[in-house]
Design a protein around this motif. Sequence first.
Motif, short mmCIF file in Angstrom:
data_model
loop_
_atom_site.label_atom_id
_atom_site.label_comp_id
_atom_site.label_asym_id
_atom_site.label_seq_id
_atom_site.Cartn_x
_atom_site.Cartn_y
_atom_site.Cartn_z
N ARG A 65 40.11 17.42 75.24
CA ARG A 65 40.32 16.12 75.89
C ARG A 65 39.62 15.03 75.08
NH1 ARG A 65 37.31 16.19 80.06
NH2 ARG A 65 36.42 18.28 79.88
N ARG A 66 39.93 13.78 75.37
CA ARG A 66 39.33 12.67 74.63
C ARG A 66 37.98 12.31 75.24
NH1 ARG A 66 42.28 9.38 71.31
NH2 ARG A 66 41.36 7.45 72.07
N PRO A 67 36.90 12.46 74.47
CA PRO A 67 35.60 12.00 74.97
C PRO A 67 35.56 10.48 74.96
CG PRO A 67 35.41 12.71 72.70
CD PRO A 67 36.81 13.01 73.12
N PRO A 68 34.55 9.87 75.56
CA PRO A 68 34.43 8.41 75.48
C PRO A 68 34.46 7.92 74.04
CG PRO A 68 32.88 9.28 77.08
CD PRO A 68 33.49 10.47 76.39
N ALA A 69 34.95 6.71 73.85
CA ALA A 69 35.10 6.16 72.49
C ALA A 69 33.78 6.12 71.74
CB ALA A 69 35.70 4.75 72.58
N ILE A 93 22.34 8.85 69.20
CA ILE A 93 21.45 8.05 70.03
C ILE A 93 22.12 6.74 70.41
CG2 ILE A 93 19.25 6.80 70.07
CD1 ILE A 93 18.15 8.99 68.20
N ASN A 94 22.83 6.15 69.47
CA ASN A 94 23.56 4.90 69.74
C ASN A 94 24.57 5.09 70.88
OD1 ASN A 94 24.88 2.19 69.00
ND2 ASN A 94 26.55 3.62 68.59
N ALA A 95 25.33 6.17 70.82
CA ALA A 95 26.32 6.44 71.87
C ALA A 95 25.65 6.70 73.21
CB ALA A 95 27.19 7.63 71.48
N HIS A 96 24.59 7.49 73.16
CA HIS A 96 23.96 7.92 74.40
C HIS A 96 23.18 6.78 75.07
CE1 HIS A 96 23.13 11.03 77.16
NE2 HIS A 96 21.86 11.24 76.84
N ILE A 97 22.45 6.01 74.27
CA ILE A 97 21.70 4.89 74.83
C ILE A 97 22.64 3.73 75.15
CG2 ILE A 97 19.90 3.18 74.39
CD1 ILE A 97 18.77 5.93 74.73
N GLY A 98 23.50 3.39 74.20
CA GLY A 98 24.32 2.20 74.35
C GLY A 98 25.34 2.29 75.46
N HIS A 99 25.84 3.48 75.72
CA HIS A 99 26.90 3.66 76.72
C HIS A 99 26.42 4.48 77.92
CE1 HIS A 99 30.40 5.96 78.36
NE2 HIS A 99 30.98 4.77 78.33
N ASP A 100 25.92 5.67 77.66
CA ASP A 100 25.63 6.60 78.74
C ASP A 100 24.46 6.17 79.62
OD1 ASP A 100 27.63 8.06 77.58
OD2 ASP A 100 26.34 9.65 76.80
N MET A 194 32.55 -2.04 76.63
CA MET A 194 31.24 -1.54 76.21
C MET A 194 31.40 -0.25 75.41
SD MET A 194 27.94 -0.57 78.59
CE MET A 194 28.78 0.79 79.44
N ASP A 195 32.23 0.64 75.91
CA ASP A 195 32.48 1.93 75.26
C ASP A 195 33.04 1.72 73.85
OD1 ASP A 195 32.80 4.65 74.86
OD2 ASP A 195 34.62 4.79 76.05
N SER A 196 34.06 0.89 73.73
CA SER A 196 34.69 0.69 72.42
C SER A 196 33.74 -0.03 71.46
CB SER A 196 35.99 -0.10 72.57
OG SER A 196 35.76 -1.38 73.13
N GLY A 197 32.94 -0.97 71.98
CA GLY A 197 31.99 -1.67 71.12
C GLY A 197 30.92 -0.75 70.57
N ILE A 198 30.40 0.14 71.42
CA ILE A 198 29.40 1.11 70.96
C ILE A 198 30.03 2.08 69.97
CG2 ILE A 198 27.88 2.97 71.69
CD1 ILE A 198 26.93 0.16 72.43
N GLY A 199 31.29 2.44 70.19
CA GLY A 199 31.98 3.31 69.25
C GLY A 199 32.12 2.68 67.88
N LEU A 200 32.36 1.36 67.84
CA LEU A 200 32.47 0.65 66.58
C LEU A 200 31.14 0.69 65.82
CD1 LEU A 200 34.27 -1.09 64.74
CD2 LEU A 200 33.47 -3.09 66.03
N VAL A 201 30.04 0.50 66.54
CA VAL A 201 28.72 0.59 65.90
C VAL A 201 28.49 1.99 65.36
CG1 VAL A 201 26.23 0.44 66.30
CG2 VAL A 201 27.75 -1.24 67.34
N GLY A 202 28.92 3.00 66.13
CA GLY A 202 28.77 4.38 65.67
C GLY A 202 29.51 4.64 64.38
#
Length: 210
Positions: A65-69, A93-100, A194-202
Motif C-alpha cells: 500500500r502507499r505509505p504517507p508521502a 527523522i524529518n518524516a517522523h517529526i515533521g508529519h507523524d 503538510m505530508d507532501s511538503g515534508i516529503g519534498l524535504v525528505g
Amino acid sequence: MHAFRISWPPADGVAVFNQVYLTVTEEIGRRIGTGQFTDPQAAATLDVLFAGRYLAAVDAETDGRRPPACWRPLFQHRHHPGVRPLQFALAGINAHIGHDLALAVIDSCRLLGCEPAALEGEFDRVGDVLVLLEEQIREDLMPGPDLLEIADPLTHLLGTWSLERARDAAWSAARILWGLRELPLLADEFRERMDSGIGLVGRYLLTPLR
C-alpha cells in the motif's frame, strides 16, 4: 523495531533510521520509568502513538500500500548506493517529526480527552530527548574524521535542516489541526499539504552525493 533490526541488513536506509529511532524510544522509556516526566501516562501515550505512525508506514510499504508521502522518499531510496547513512537517518527523522508527531499529538488528545496545551510539557520533554540525541547521531554517522569538512557536500546539505525547527513546526501544526477539528475538509487539506511538503524535504535530504 527490534525485529526490524534483525531482519533488515544494516546498509538498508530504513534500517539506519530504525536503529536511531529504537535508541530514542528506549531512552524516552527509560526516562518515563525513572520519573523524569511530569505526567507519565500522557508521555507514554504520546510516545506509543508516535511510534505507531512509523510502524503503520512500514506496514503499508510491506503490504504494497502507499505509505504517507513524507515516508515515500526513504522507502524509495533505501538501497541507493549514493545516499549516506546520516542522510537516511535524518530523512526518517524529518518524516517522523515533521508529519507523524503533530498527528500523534492529536491522537493523544482524543484518547486522553484533553487539549494540546495539556500535553505541551511532555511534548517538550520528548523533543529535548530528540535534540540531545541529534548531535550524537551526527557524530556516529558522519563520514570522515572531521564533522566540519567544508568541502564535503554532505555538510552543506545537512546544514539546511534543523530538528529543533522541525519540532517547533510540528507543535504549530498540531495546534492548527486541533483548531480545525470541527472543519474536517480543511483539516484533511492541511494534513495532505503538510505530508507532501515534508516529503519534498525528505527527497532533498536524500540527494545522492556519490
